[in-house]
Design an enzyme around this catalytic site. Structure first.
Site, PDB file in Angstrom:
ATOM      1  N   SER A 173       0.732  -1.306  -0.043  1.00 48.36           N
ATOM      2  CA  SER A 173       0.052   0.171  -0.002  1.00 48.36           C
ATOM      3  C   SER A 173       0.909   1.347   0.095  1.00 48.36           C
ATOM      4  O   SER A 173       1.599   1.385   0.833  1.00 48.36           O
ATOM      5  CB  SER A 173      -0.897   0.049   1.273  1.00 48.36           C
ATOM      6  OG  SER A 173      -1.411   1.287   1.325  1.00 48.36           O
ATOM      7  N   HIS A 223      -1.467  -1.548  -4.088  1.00 46.14           N
ATOM      8  CA  HIS A 223      -2.636  -1.059  -3.374  1.00 46.14           C
ATOM      9  C   HIS A 223      -2.518   0.443  -3.196  1.00 46.14           C
ATOM     10  O   HIS A 223      -1.771   1.090  -2.775  1.00 46.14           O
ATOM     11  CB  HIS A 223      -2.835  -1.563  -2.043  1.00 46.14           C
ATOM     12  CG  HIS A 223      -4.011  -1.543  -1.272  1.00 46.14           C
ATOM     13  ND1 HIS A 223      -5.181  -2.543  -1.633  1.00 46.14           N
ATOM     14  CD2 HIS A 223      -4.390  -0.691  -0.241  1.00 46.14           C
ATOM     15  CE1 HIS A 223      -6.230  -1.843  -0.886  1.00 46.14           C
ATOM     16  NE2 HIS A 223      -5.753  -0.871  -0.111  1.00 46.14           N
ATOM     17  N   ASP A 278      -4.749   3.507  -1.826  1.00 47.60           N
ATOM     18  CA  ASP A 278      -5.921   3.979  -0.867  1.00 47.60           C
ATOM     19  C   ASP A 278      -6.343   5.488  -1.569  1.00 47.60           C
ATOM     20  O   ASP A 278      -5.569   6.447  -1.329  1.00 47.60           O
ATOM     21  CB  ASP A 278      -5.359   4.032   0.460  1.00 47.60           C
ATOM     22  CG  ASP A 278      -5.235   2.530   0.780  1.00 47.60           C
ATOM     23  OD1 ASP A 278      -6.169   1.797   0.764  1.00 47.60           O
ATOM     24  OD2 ASP A 278      -3.884   2.279   1.324  1.00 47.60           O
ATOM     25  N   MET A 305      -9.017   8.450  -0.363  1.00 48.44           N
ATOM     26  CA  MET A 305      -9.640   8.866   0.779  1.00 48.44           C
ATOM     27  C   MET A 305     -10.040  10.262   0.414  1.00 48.44           C
ATOM     28  O   MET A 305      -9.243  11.001   0.145  1.00 48.44           O
ATOM     29  CB  MET A 305      -8.791   8.777   1.974  1.00 48.44           C
ATOM     30  CG  MET A 305      -8.442   7.512   2.397  1.00 48.44           C
ATOM     31  SD  MET A 305      -7.145   7.580   3.869  1.00 48.44           S
ATOM     32  CE  MET A 305      -6.547   5.939   3.967  1.00 48.44           C
ATOM     33  N   HIS A 339      -8.494   0.985  -3.845  1.00 49.13           N
ATOM     34  CA  HIS A 339      -9.478   1.000  -2.868  1.00 49.13           C
ATOM     35  C   HIS A 339     -10.002   2.385  -2.458  1.00 49.13           C
ATOM     36  O   HIS A 339      -9.317   3.350  -1.879  1.00 49.13           O
ATOM     37  CB  HIS A 339      -8.481   0.704  -1.363  1.00 49.13           C
ATOM     38  CG  HIS A 339      -9.449   0.320  -0.310  1.00 49.13           C
ATOM     39  ND1 HIS A 339      -8.586   0.143   1.074  1.00 49.13           N
ATOM     40  CD2 HIS A 339     -10.712   0.526  -0.077  1.00 49.13           C
ATOM     41  CE1 HIS A 339      -9.551   0.252   1.768  1.00 49.13           C
ATOM     42  NE2 HIS A 339     -10.913   0.197   1.586  1.00 49.13           N
ATOM     43  N   MET A 370     -11.970   4.891  -0.476  1.00 48.50           N
ATOM     44  CA  MET A 370     -12.727   5.277   0.634  1.00 48.50           C
ATOM     45  C   MET A 370     -13.506   6.722   0.521  1.00 48.50           C
ATOM     46  O   MET A 370     -12.941   7.698   1.061  1.00 48.50           O
ATOM     47  CB  MET A 370     -11.632   5.197   1.857  1.00 48.50           C
ATOM     48  CG  MET A 370     -11.507   3.852   1.948  1.00 48.50           C
ATOM     49  SD  MET A 370      -9.881   3.655   3.084  1.00 48.50           S
ATOM     50  CE  MET A 370      -8.554   3.650   1.668  1.00 48.50           C
ATOM     51  N   MET A 430     -11.726  -5.422   5.633  1.00 47.87           N
ATOM     52  CA  MET A 430     -10.756  -4.421   6.326  1.00 47.87           C
ATOM     53  C   MET A 430     -10.612  -4.975   7.580  1.00 47.87           C
ATOM     54  O   MET A 430     -11.576  -5.309   8.295  1.00 47.87           O
ATOM     55  CB  MET A 430     -11.453  -3.145   6.463  1.00 47.87           C
ATOM     56  CG  MET A 430     -11.471  -2.245   5.132  1.00 47.87           C
ATOM     57  SD  MET A 430     -10.201  -1.974   4.364  1.00 47.87           S
ATOM     58  CE  MET A 430      -9.041  -1.021   5.877  1.00 47.87           C
ATOM     59  N   ASP A 444      -6.757  -6.079   4.685  1.00 50.12           N
ATOM     60  CA  ASP A 444      -6.044  -4.754   4.477  1.00 50.12           C
ATOM     61  C   ASP A 444      -6.065  -4.098   6.020  1.00 50.12           C
ATOM     62  O   ASP A 444      -7.222  -3.871   6.632  1.00 50.12           O
ATOM     63  CB  ASP A 444      -6.951  -4.042   3.882  1.00 50.12           C
ATOM     64  CG  ASP A 444      -6.208  -2.525   3.159  1.00 50.12           C
ATOM     65  OD1 ASP A 444      -5.167  -2.241   3.926  1.00 50.12           O
ATOM     66  OD2 ASP A 444      -6.725  -1.766   2.716  1.00 50.12           O
TER      67      ASP A 444
HETATM   68  C1  DX5 Z   1      -6.112   1.739   5.716  1.00 51.05           C
HETATM   69  C2  DX5 Z   1      -5.741   1.560   4.157  1.00 51.05           C
HETATM   70  C3  DX5 Z   1      -4.794   0.625   4.269  1.00 51.05           C
HETATM   71  C4  DX5 Z   1      -3.375   1.156   4.962  1.00 51.05           C
HETATM   72  C5  DX5 Z   1      -2.927  -0.177   5.658  1.00 51.05           C
HETATM   73  O1  DX5 Z   1      -7.381   2.560   5.548  1.00 51.05           O
HETATM   74  O2  DX5 Z   1      -6.985   0.884   3.629  1.00 51.05           O
HETATM   75  O3  DX5 Z   1      -4.685   0.070   2.841  1.00 51.05           O
HETATM   76  O4  DX5 Z   1      -2.198   1.425   3.985  1.00 51.05           O
HETATM   77  O5  DX5 Z   1      -1.830   0.317   6.213  1.00 51.05           O
HETATM   78  P1  DX5 Z   1      -1.034  -0.799   7.195  1.00 51.05           P
HETATM   79  O6  DX5 Z   1      -0.615  -2.036   6.403  1.00 51.05           O
HETATM   80  O7  DX5 Z   1       0.046   0.128   7.688  1.00 51.05           O
HETATM   81  O8  DX5 Z   1      -1.958  -1.167   8.339  1.00 51.05           O
HETATM   82 ZN    ZN Z   2      -6.829  -0.023   1.686  1.00 47.77          ZN
END
Ligand code: DX5
Ligand code: ZN
Length: 225
Positions: free
Chosen positions: A10, A35, A37, A39, A68, A70, A141, A179
């Site tokens: 990620s 990955h 993310d 947001m 992903h 969010m 998650m 994740d």
């Molecule tokens: C959190 C993200 C994850 C995040 C995971 O909302 O969806 O993908 O990057 O980070 P780690 O692996 O550090 O828990």
């Molecule tokens: Zn994620």
């Protein structure tokens, strides 16, 4: 089991000033997915990155971009992320009007992208089961979405187990991704539960050598697949 192992570093924990170099390092070390993310500061209390960054990454690599989302009302942006170069587009079931989940999955597939549905730690696996035959991936998650570097919430492993049982009993090959909080201490639990796609952010990028970290994860996973 019809599922194959993939590691999905990620980039939320990457050094954005050296992003291209870090992506190349994890890809060369064997990571098949990247990955990403996204947001929006609404669905989760954090803001990360969006389509322009994905567009730039797409120009530099052919690694599979596992996106992903969010964000609230993700249906507004499926075309944008598809055209930016996402390969897998995963949306939160909690972010979509219950009557529109099926049509959103169809919309993702119309762009010839893989479709994923994801659930927060407090949402039951039952929320994705009606769509399981349509999905390429289900993301469980294992932390509350929003931030990297959190500890895995143990009860989410049971959800991975339940989902894996359901996918296998129906003879499907749906990817089961986990994740949040995946590190060298928790990776075996996640694999034992039945996950085949592991997202790891801080455990890869917050280390002196992201490529060595990728190799360590892959070595452990080899024993399960
Ligand atoms: C959190 C993200 C994850 C995040 C995971 O909302 O969806 O993908 O990057 O980070 P780690 O692996 O550090 O828990
Ligand atoms: Zn994620």
């Amino acid at each position: 089991m019809n599922r194959k192992f993939k590691l999905a570093p990620s980039i939320l924990s990457a050094d954005f000033a050296r992003l291209g170099e870090q992506i190349e390092a994890v890809k060369s070390a064997g990571a098949e997915y990247l990955h990403v993310d996204v947001m929006d500061g609404m669905f989760v209390p954090n803001i990360s990155l969006g389509p322009p960054v994905i567009r730039s990454i797409r120009k530099t690599t052919d690694v599979i971009l596992d996106t992903h989302l969010m964000i609230v009302k993700p249906e507004r942006y499926i075309r944008t992320f598809a055209e930016a170069g996402a390969d897998i587009i995963t949306v939160h079931v909690e972010a979509v009007d219950p009557g529109s989940v099926g049509s959103l999955i169809t919309a993702i597939k119309k762009f010839k992208k893989k479709a994923g549905l994801t659930i927060k730690p407090g949402t039951s696996v039952d929320a994705v089961l009606p769509y399981i035959e349509l999905l390429d991936l289900v993301l469980i998650m294992s932390v509350e979405p929003g931030f990297g570097g959190q500890d895995l919430i143990p009860h989410t492993l049971k959800k991975v187990e339940d989902l894996a049982r359901c996918v296998d009993s129906r003879g499907l090959s749906t990817d089961i991704e986990i994740d949040g909080g995946i590190c060298l201490q928790t990776v075996r639990d996640a694999l034992n539960a039945g996950a085949n796609v592991l997202v790891a952010g801080s455990a890869i990028f917050d280390t002196p050598s992201p490529s060595e970290a990728v190799k360590e994860f892959i070595d452990i996973a080899k024993k399960f697949f």
